[in-house]
Design a protein around this motif. Structure first.
Motif, PDB file in Angstrom:
ATOM      1  N   VAL A  93       0.824  -1.218   0.000  1.00 53.47           N
ATOM      2  CA  VAL A  93       0.000   0.000   0.000  1.00 53.47           C
ATOM      3  C   VAL A  93       0.860   1.270   0.000  1.00 53.47           C
ATOM      4  O   VAL A  93       0.653   2.153  -0.841  1.00 53.47           O
ATOM      5  N   PRO A  94       1.865   1.394   0.895  1.00 54.41           N
ATOM      6  CA  PRO A  94       2.711   2.593   0.803  1.00 54.41           C
ATOM      7  C   PRO A  94       3.384   2.710  -0.567  1.00 54.41           C
ATOM      8  O   PRO A  94       3.518   3.804  -1.114  1.00 54.41           O
TER       9      PRO A  94
ATOM     10  N   LYS B  82       1.034   4.082  -3.031  1.00 54.94           N
ATOM     11  CA  LYS B  82       0.809   5.519  -2.813  1.00 54.94           C
ATOM     12  C   LYS B  82       1.946   6.342  -3.408  1.00 54.94           C
ATOM     13  O   LYS B  82       1.753   7.467  -3.832  1.00 54.94           O
TER      14      LYS B  82
ATOM     15  N   ALA C 219       1.816  -2.174  15.430  1.00 52.79           N
ATOM     16  CA  ALA C 219       0.597  -2.022  14.618  1.00 52.79           C
ATOM     17  C   ALA C 219       0.795  -2.608  13.218  1.00 52.79           C
ATOM     18  O   ALA C 219      -0.145  -3.164  12.635  1.00 52.79           O
TER      19      ALA C 219
ATOM     20  N   THR D 285      -8.651   4.316   1.750  1.00 51.67           N
ATOM     21  CA  THR D 285      -8.169   3.644   2.962  1.00 51.67           C
ATOM     22  C   THR D 285      -9.160   3.900   4.096  1.00 51.67           C
ATOM     23  O   THR D 285      -9.985   4.821   4.025  1.00 51.67           O
TER      24      THR D 285
ATOM     25  N   LEU E 246      -8.571   5.280   6.770  1.00 53.06           N
ATOM     26  CA  LEU E 246      -8.338   6.659   7.223  1.00 53.06           C
ATOM     27  C   LEU E 246      -9.239   7.634   6.463  1.00 53.06           C
ATOM     28  O   LEU E 246      -9.864   8.517   7.059  1.00 53.06           O
ATOM     29  N   GLU E 247      -9.301   7.454   5.132  1.00 53.14           N
ATOM     30  CA  GLU E 247     -10.152   8.345   4.332  1.00 53.14           C
ATOM     31  C   GLU E 247     -11.629   8.127   4.656  1.00 53.14           C
ATOM     32  O   GLU E 247     -12.407   9.077   4.745  1.00 53.14           O
TER      33      GLU E 247
ATOM     34  N   HIS F  75      -3.902  12.236  10.239  1.00 49.46           N
ATOM     35  CA  HIS F  75      -3.049  11.744   9.163  1.00 49.46           C
ATOM     36  C   HIS F  75      -1.719  12.461   9.200  1.00 49.46           C
ATOM     37  O   HIS F  75      -1.661  13.680   9.223  1.00 49.46           O
TER      38      HIS F  75
ATOM     39  N   CYS G 275       2.141  10.728   8.098  1.00 53.22           N
ATOM     40  CA  CYS G 275       2.911  10.310   6.919  1.00 53.22           C
ATOM     41  C   CYS G 275       2.042   9.653   5.848  1.00 53.22           C
ATOM     42  O   CYS G 275       2.350   9.693   4.672  1.00 53.22           O
ATOM     43  N   GLU G 276       0.977   9.004   6.280  1.00 52.63           N
ATOM     44  CA  GLU G 276       0.095   8.228   5.398  1.00 52.63           C
ATOM     45  C   GLU G 276       0.814   7.067   4.715  1.00 52.63           C
ATOM     46  O   GLU G 276       0.406   6.576   3.669  1.00 52.63           O
ATOM     47  N   LEU G 277       1.950   6.668   5.285  1.00 58.63           N
ATOM     48  CA  LEU G 277       2.759   5.594   4.701  1.00 58.63           C
ATOM     49  C   LEU G 277       3.130   4.523   5.730  1.00 58.63           C
ATOM     50  O   LEU G 277       4.008   3.706   5.489  1.00 58.63           O
ATOM     51  N   GLY G 278       2.516   4.560   6.885  1.00 59.53           N
ATOM     52  CA  GLY G 278       2.798   3.523   7.885  1.00 59.53           C
ATOM     53  C   GLY G 278       3.953   3.827   8.813  1.00 59.53           C
ATOM     54  O   GLY G 278       4.337   2.985   9.614  1.00 59.53           O
TER      55      GLY G 278
ATOM     56  N   GLN H 106      -4.050  -0.892  14.661  1.00 56.25           N
ATOM     57  CA  GLN H 106      -3.687  -1.041  13.252  1.00 56.25           C
ATOM     58  C   GLN H 106      -3.625   0.362  12.644  1.00 56.25           C
ATOM     59  O   GLN H 106      -4.197   1.298  13.182  1.00 56.25           O
ATOM     60  N   LEU H 107      -2.933   0.467  11.500  1.00 56.86           N
ATOM     61  CA  LEU H 107      -2.734   1.780  10.889  1.00 56.86           C
ATOM     62  C   LEU H 107      -3.796   2.007   9.812  1.00 56.86           C
ATOM     63  O   LEU H 107      -3.779   1.355   8.766  1.00 56.86           O
TER      64      LEU H 107
ATOM     65  N   CYS I  41      -4.171   4.288   7.727  1.00 56.28           N
ATOM     66  CA  CYS I  41      -3.736   4.840   6.435  1.00 56.28           C
ATOM     67  C   CYS I  41      -3.359   3.748   5.445  1.00 56.28           C
ATOM     68  O   CYS I  41      -3.195   4.016   4.263  1.00 56.28           O
ATOM     69  N   LEU I  42      -3.193   2.506   5.951  1.00 53.75           N
ATOM     70  CA  LEU I  42      -2.793   1.422   5.043  1.00 53.75           C
ATOM     71  C   LEU I  42      -3.898   0.386   4.841  1.00 53.75           C
ATOM     72  O   LEU I  42      -3.704  -0.561   4.087  1.00 53.75           O
ATOM     73  N   LEU I  43      -5.030   0.533   5.541  1.00 58.89           N
ATOM     74  CA  LEU I  43      -6.048  -0.524   5.477  1.00 58.89           C
ATOM     75  C   LEU I  43      -7.042  -0.283   4.343  1.00 58.89           C
ATOM     76  O   LEU I  43      -7.644   0.789   4.251  1.00 58.89           O
ATOM     77  N   LEU I  44      -7.239  -1.293   3.525  1.00 56.55           N
ATOM     78  CA  LEU I  44      -8.211  -1.220   2.431  1.00 56.55           C
ATOM     79  C   LEU I  44      -9.577  -1.649   2.954  1.00 56.55           C
ATOM     80  O   LEU I  44      -9.670  -2.401   3.928  1.00 56.55           O
TER      81      LEU I  44
END
Ligand SMILES: Cc1cc2nc3c(=O)[nH]c(=O)nc-3n(C[C@H](O)[C@H](O)[C@H](O)COP(=O)(O)OP(=O)(O)OC[C@H]3O[C@@H](n4cnc5c(N)ncnc54)[C@H](O)[C@@H]3O)c2cc1C
Ligand code: SF4
Ligand code: FES
Ligand code: FES
Lengths: 343, 160
Positions: free
Chosen positions: A39-40, A43, A107, B28, B30-31, B44, B46-49, B63-64, B66-69
């Motif tokens: 995912v990162p 992005k 996490a 994600t 987050l969104e 939010h 880094c939005e990259l974990g 859990q993060l 920003c990475l979860l679908l």
């Protein structure tokens, strides 16, 4: 907000169907397990799959169970948290659970899987950047460009193999079961999963899926994994050494040493450990007085040719590779890591 | 569940409330939380974990987001920072963060508090090392962490 580009998300009913879907969609598709690597990277435009084949919902991939011969089979979808806290795996294969526990942060380990960790992308300071950065600097051969920015004369990409669990799994004699289209299965050693090319780092076919990792019964093998990084949390390895020693009392009967983050694949440098076979690891050897461990580590680290494409100076990373090997040997022999400071 | 037009029908519970949402397949969590549900307590960074600002609890584990679908959180129970207080009464972890000065700008705080809550739910009397390990993926640019660790210790005492 940093957003993902659109893609289609498919939910196969089984691993076999997932492999069929990969074959059907060809290089437009990728599998996603925990997504903590993919995912990162999507992005940042490092990967642009139009179709994602999800594995996360497949319970068949999430089991840990004993095999007939006394070994263990860990499903590719088992999270790093679950794998690292499995008591039985930890008792038999401490290098493996230690490596899994040292990946990223809690996490991320709650979501990241052991299969994704074996297949994790190689890393490079010129590649793990936003698309805007890479465009401004000039794209490189791993994605969208045609030369290597860190080693311009190199014919292939030199991005760094950065899995923590792969070296441990190799040192422990692990194998993986791969599932291809049509339900075709084959078992290969973990070492044979990789090739020394930063761009095409996996030696398996693109439509093959890792179904599980198998670790054989430990027998007399004891193991450890030592990771070098800037921060004791989150960071990828800058060097890592997995060591397994077959011990008869204090005497070494076999030695395996595998390095990570020193090239584009994990390197099995067990030949360097031959010098330990038949030796006792108790006194002068451990304190470093006779130079034995330092010699073994220097020989083991010969393959390490770090480039200026990761955190911290590459000369220091090479030195630390030797220290990691010494510490992992001392720990695998069942002694305190403090002794390694002396060796 | 995939529906035409690049969207998913997502069923989950957020802060004990069942939701059925039509979301973009590539949005994600987050969104979804911030933009579809207006729950902007989840931050939010880094939005990259890499920073932990977006940490939420999914079925009780950090859990993060920003990475979860969407597919990864289908059918789960998500807790965000908005779900911690009971009415006007802050959760003990929140109270301890205030009392111990475990925050300054507050940007990392929702993630810190949720990661700390998950730790204390499992282990109400963690050692300092266990606290540091549990919060290892949550970065704070302000406090220097000492107040945060003390807040988690204090919250553990309040909860047990
Ligand atoms: C901030 C941060 C720090 C990190 N630190 C570390 C670290 O210290 N050490 C480390 O090793 N990793 C680290 N990672 C990378 C990643 O979190 C882990 O490697 C994780 O185990 C990947 O698993 P996943 O299930 O999330 O993989 P995914 O992201 O789902 O997949 C990763 C890759 O493997 C492929 N894949 C996944 N499962 C399979 C399968 N069963 N068969 C075939 N291919 C598959 C995917 O197509 C993709 O190419 C870090 C990531 C982040 C964001
Ligand atoms: S090693 Fe070279 S080709 Fe590979 S990612 Fe780095 S700069 Fe690009
Ligand atoms: S915003 Fe998710 S980890 Fe930083
Ligand atoms: S309080 Fe400002 S980032 Fe932690």
């Amino acid at each position: 907000m940093l957003r993902l580009p659109p893609f289609r998300f498919l939910r196969p009913g089984s691993v076999d169907e997932a492999a069929d879907l990969l074959a059907e969609h060809g290089d437009r598709a990728m599998v996603v397990a925990g997504g903590t690597d993919l995912v990162p990277k999507m992005k940042r435009g490092q990967m642009e799959p139009e179709v994602l084949v999800g594995l996360g919902h497949l319970t068949e991939l999430r089991a840990v169970h004993a095999t007939d011969g006394g070994g263990v089979e860990i499903g590719a979808g088992v999270t790093l948290t679950a794998a690292s806290s499995d008591r039985r795996v930890g008792a038999d294969h401490p290098a493996y659970t230690r490596a899994a526990a040292l990946v990223s942060s809690p996490a991320l380990r709650n979501v990241g899987t052991i299969g994704g960790n074996l297949c994790v992308d190689t890393r490079c300071n010129y590649y793990d950047m936003s698309v805007e950065w890479r465009e401004a600097c000039g794209f490189c051969m791993k994605k969208d460009g045609d030369i290597c920015r860190v080693a311009p004369a190199s014919k292939h990409c030199r991005a760094i193999a950065s899995s923590d669990t792969a070296p441990a799994a190799i040192a422990l004699g692990g194998t993986v079961v791969l599932v291809g289209p049509g339900g075709h299965r084959r078992e290969v050693s973990v070492s044979d999963l990789y090739q020394d090319d930063g761009q095409f780092y996996l030696a398996k076919a693109p439509d093959e899926i890792v179904e599980c990792l198998r670790l054989p019964p430990p027998g007399a093998w004891r193991s450890s994994y030592v990771k070098v990084r800037r921060r004791g949390a989150i960071d990828f390895p800058l060097a890592g050494a997995a060591v397994a020693l077959a011990m008869a009392g204090p005497v070494v009967e076999g030695c395996r040493i595998v390095l990570t983050a020193v090239g584009s694949r994990p390197f099995d440098v067990s030949a360097a450990g031959e010098a330990l076979v038949g030796r006792e690891l108790t006194g002068r050897e451990l304190t470093g007085e006779d130079g034995l461990l330092a010699d073994v580590a220097a020989e083991a680290a010969k393959v390490a040719k770090p480039l200026d494409n990761a955190d911290l100076h590459y000369v220091w990373r090479k030195q630390m590779t030797r220290r990691a090997v010494v510490q992992a040997i001392v720990e695998a022999a069942g002694h305190s890591p403090a002794l390694a400071a002396l060796a | 569940m995939e529906v035409p037009d690049g969207r998913e029908l997502l069923r989950l519970s957020v802060n004990r409330e069942d939701r059925l949402l039509l979301v973009r397949s590539h949005a994600t969590l987050l969104e979804v939380l911030r933009e579809d549900l207006g729950l902007t307590g989840t931050k939010h960074g880094c939005e990259l974990g890499e920073c932990g600002a977006c940490t939420v609890l999914v079925d009780g584990t950090p859990q993060l987001s920003c990475l979860l679908l969407p597919a990864q959180v289908e059918g789960t129970a998500v807790t965000t920072i908005e779900g911690l207080a009971r009415g006007s009464e802050l959760h003990p972890v929140q109270q301890a963060f205030v009392a111990q000065g475990g925050l300054q700008c507050g940007y990392c705080t929702p993630g810190m508090v949720l990661a700390a809550k998950a730790l204390l739910d499992e282990n109400p009397a963690p050692s300092r090392d266990e606290i540091k390990e549990a919060l290892a993926g949550n970065l704070c640019r302000c406090t220097g962490y000492a107040g945060i660790i003390e807040a988690v210790e204090e919250a553990g005492r309040m909860l047990s």
